[in-house]
Scaffold this motif. Structure first.
Motif, PDB file in Angstrom:
ATOM      1  N   ILE A 343       0.863  -1.179   0.000  1.00 46.24           N
ATOM      2  CA  ILE A 343       0.000   0.000   0.000  1.00 46.24           C
ATOM      3  C   ILE A 343       0.898   1.227   0.000  1.00 46.24           C
ATOM      4  CG2 ILE A 343      -1.784   1.253   1.263  1.00 46.24           C
ATOM      5  CD1 ILE A 343      -2.519  -1.473   2.538  1.00 46.24           C
ATOM      6  N   LEU A 344       0.692   2.102  -0.975  1.00 43.63           N
ATOM      7  CA  LEU A 344       1.468   3.333  -1.034  1.00 43.63           C
ATOM      8  C   LEU A 344       0.654   4.423  -1.693  1.00 43.63           C
ATOM      9  CD1 LEU A 344       3.919   3.031  -4.005  1.00 43.63           C
ATOM     10  CD2 LEU A 344       2.802   0.996  -3.115  1.00 43.63           C
ATOM     11  N   ALA A 345       1.007   5.647  -1.407  1.00 47.80           N
ATOM     12  CA  ALA A 345       0.306   6.798  -1.965  1.00 47.80           C
ATOM     13  C   ALA A 345       0.922   7.185  -3.307  1.00 47.80           C
ATOM     14  CB  ALA A 345       0.377   7.978  -0.995  1.00 47.80           C
ATOM     15  N   HIS A 346       0.165   7.919  -4.100  1.00 50.49           N
ATOM     16  CA  HIS A 346       0.676   8.416  -5.379  1.00 50.49           C
ATOM     17  C   HIS A 346       1.313   9.783  -5.141  1.00 50.49           C
ATOM     18  CE1 HIS A 346      -0.320   5.484  -8.320  1.00 50.49           C
ATOM     19  NE2 HIS A 346      -1.612   5.488  -8.056  1.00 50.49           N
ATOM     20  N   SER A 390       0.375  -8.876  -5.864  1.00 53.47           N
ATOM     21  CA  SER A 390       1.771  -8.620  -5.541  1.00 53.47           C
ATOM     22  C   SER A 390       2.048  -7.163  -5.257  1.00 53.47           C
ATOM     23  CB  SER A 390       2.664  -9.095  -6.692  1.00 53.47           C
ATOM     24  OG  SER A 390       2.351  -8.394  -7.877  1.00 53.47           O
ATOM     25  N   ALA A 391       1.257  -6.281  -5.803  1.00 52.98           N
ATOM     26  CA  ALA A 391       1.430  -4.849  -5.517  1.00 52.98           C
ATOM     27  C   ALA A 391       0.088  -4.166  -5.667  1.00 52.98           C
ATOM     28  CB  ALA A 391       2.447  -4.234  -6.462  1.00 52.98           C
ATOM     29  N   ARG A 392      -0.231  -3.305  -4.734  1.00 49.00           N
ATOM     30  CA  ARG A 392      -1.491  -2.587  -4.792  1.00 49.00           C
ATOM     31  C   ARG A 392      -1.196  -1.125  -4.457  1.00 49.00           C
ATOM     32  NH1 ARG A 392      -5.897  -5.360  -1.396  1.00 49.00           N
ATOM     33  NH2 ARG A 392      -5.542  -6.885  -3.016  1.00 49.00           N
ATOM     34  N   THR A 393      -1.406  -0.231  -5.399  1.00 48.87           N
ATOM     35  CA  THR A 393      -1.061   1.170  -5.199  1.00 48.87           C
ATOM     36  C   THR A 393      -2.301   2.052  -5.193  1.00 48.87           C
ATOM     37  OG1 THR A 393      -0.736   1.505  -7.561  1.00 48.87           O
ATOM     38  CG2 THR A 393       1.187   0.878  -6.294  1.00 48.87           C
TER      39      THR A 393
END
Length: 394
Positions: A343-346, A390-393
């Motif tokens: 989880i990360l911000a743009h 595998s990745a969720r943004t």
């Protein structure tokens, strides 16, 4: 017409091997210089499993900072664990001459064929020094250009037999793959199954964790391991995000074990999160050794927390990981070979690798993460036994 003779120990060139590849039969006694930081050291352990797979009769020693040694001393693939102290550089050469000389003598008796220096070691002088002092035939490490000191660049060019090319900028190659590139540089190509991080807490740490869980009536695989803190304040999850997550777990009757490092500010933060909550919120902040943390991770159901050393320990123990990334580089440091949701911000400035915005200890990119985003990822894990994305943004 007969082909040219190949120098002793060097493999005949083929399409996939470098021209100076080394025969595996000449690399049976190996010394690996590990990184100083926890997460980097865990990721560098892929070298151990890969070497054991490709050269089963190899004898692998590691040189590691003493606080990290407990994660590796029970690994059956490691023949010997040698340690250095973190404060040797501060004390200076003369005040540490005795223990340094004792270490060199112990290493000299091991008669190594190959020295591998992790690309993430912050002190680049150990590799060249040991290569020269111990008379090790082969040594492989990162590009000399990665060192800021002209003297270190000279030593690496002069003493290392094999080095990697300079990494691209930006470099999005995972750190574990970067370590495996050291073996590829020698002509060794590890199989996908062998590219795993390998740490072992040992029987004593496992027994202590089993007893602790039994005393709290916590079943194996029946709790969430929550590690919201990192070594830097700027990579620690916001308190509001942590509280919302713990509220959600309390509402669902889930048991959560909260862990942190041993620094006072880390324990204060974690204690404040657990204060006033029920028996299902178990506060172990600052009470565990690294080996005990690894044993705890092996008994948990899922890891939730920050981009941190404990995240990499959890992944190495095979635990599914839900991690919030801020200033850290999720391309290079995401959990290795485990089910995961990132989880990360743009934000255009991510990753900056700083301790928060402008090294302030406060990262806007972490504070941008909405509680609903973390809860959705957690509920997706609960609802499905299939691998998480595998990745969720966001």
């Amino acid at each position: 017409m007969a082909g040219a003779l190949t120098p002793p120990g060097v493999m005949a060139r083929h399409d996939r091997a470098p021209s100076d590849a080394i025969a595996a039969s000449h690399l049976r006694r190996v010394l690996i210089i590990m990184p100083q930081l926890l997460g980097d050291a865990v990721l560098s352990s892929v070298l151990i499993s890969a070497l054991q797979d490709m050269i089963p009769d190899s004898r692998i020693d590691i040189l590691v900072h003493r606080p990290l040694a407990e994660l590796f001393m029970h690994n059956p693939a490691i023949a010997a664990v040698h340690t250095v102290e973190r404060d040797w550089r501060k004390k200076g050469l003369w005040r540490t001459a005795g223990p340094r000389w004792a270490l060199i003598r112990a290493l000299h008796a091991r008669h190594y064929d190959l020295l591998i220096q992790s690309p993430h070691t912050t002190d680049g002088s150990w590799g060249p020094a040991l290569k020269a002092l111990l008379g090790i035939p082969y040594a492989v490490g990162a590009s000399p250009a990665t060192h800021g000191s002209p003297l270190k660049r000279f030593m690496w060019r002069r003493l290392f037999t094999h080095t990697l090319p300079s990494p691209p900028d930006p470099n999005h190659r995972h750190v574990a793959e970067w370590h495996l590139d050291l073996l590829r540089r020698l002509g060794l190509n590890p199989s996908p199954a062998a590219r795993r991080a390998t740490i072992e807490p040992g029987p004593a740490a496992r027994a202590r964790i089993d007893a602790l869980l039994a005393s709290r009536h916590i079943p194996q695989r029946g709790f969430v391991l929550f590690a919201p803190l990192a070594g830097q304040r700027g990579r620690t999850l916001p308190a509001s995000l942590c509280r919302d997550f713990l509220d959600h777990c309390e509402d669902r009757g889930l048991t959560v074990v909260i862990v942190s490092g041993h620094e006072a500010w880390q324990q204060t933060f974690a204690h404040a999160l657990a204060q006033g909550r029920g028996d299902r919120m178990v506060d172990l902040a600052g009470t565990l050794t690294l080996a005990e943390l690894a044993a705890l991770a092996s008994a948990a159901r899922v890891f939730v927390g920050a981009d941190s050393g404990p995240m990499h320990i959890a992944a190495a123990m095979g635990l599914p990981v839900i991690a919030c990334f801020g200033p850290g580089d999720h391309h290079r440091f995401h959990p290795w070979q485990t089910r995961q949701s990132l989880i990360l911000a743009h934000r255009s400035c991510q990753p900056c690798e700083l301790d928060g915005c402008g090294n302030s200890g406060h990262a806007d990119c972490l504070h941008d993460i909405q509680s609903r985003t973390l809860l959705d990822a957690f509920q997706a894990f609960e609802a499905s036994s299939e691998p998480i994305a595998s990745a969720r943004t966001y």
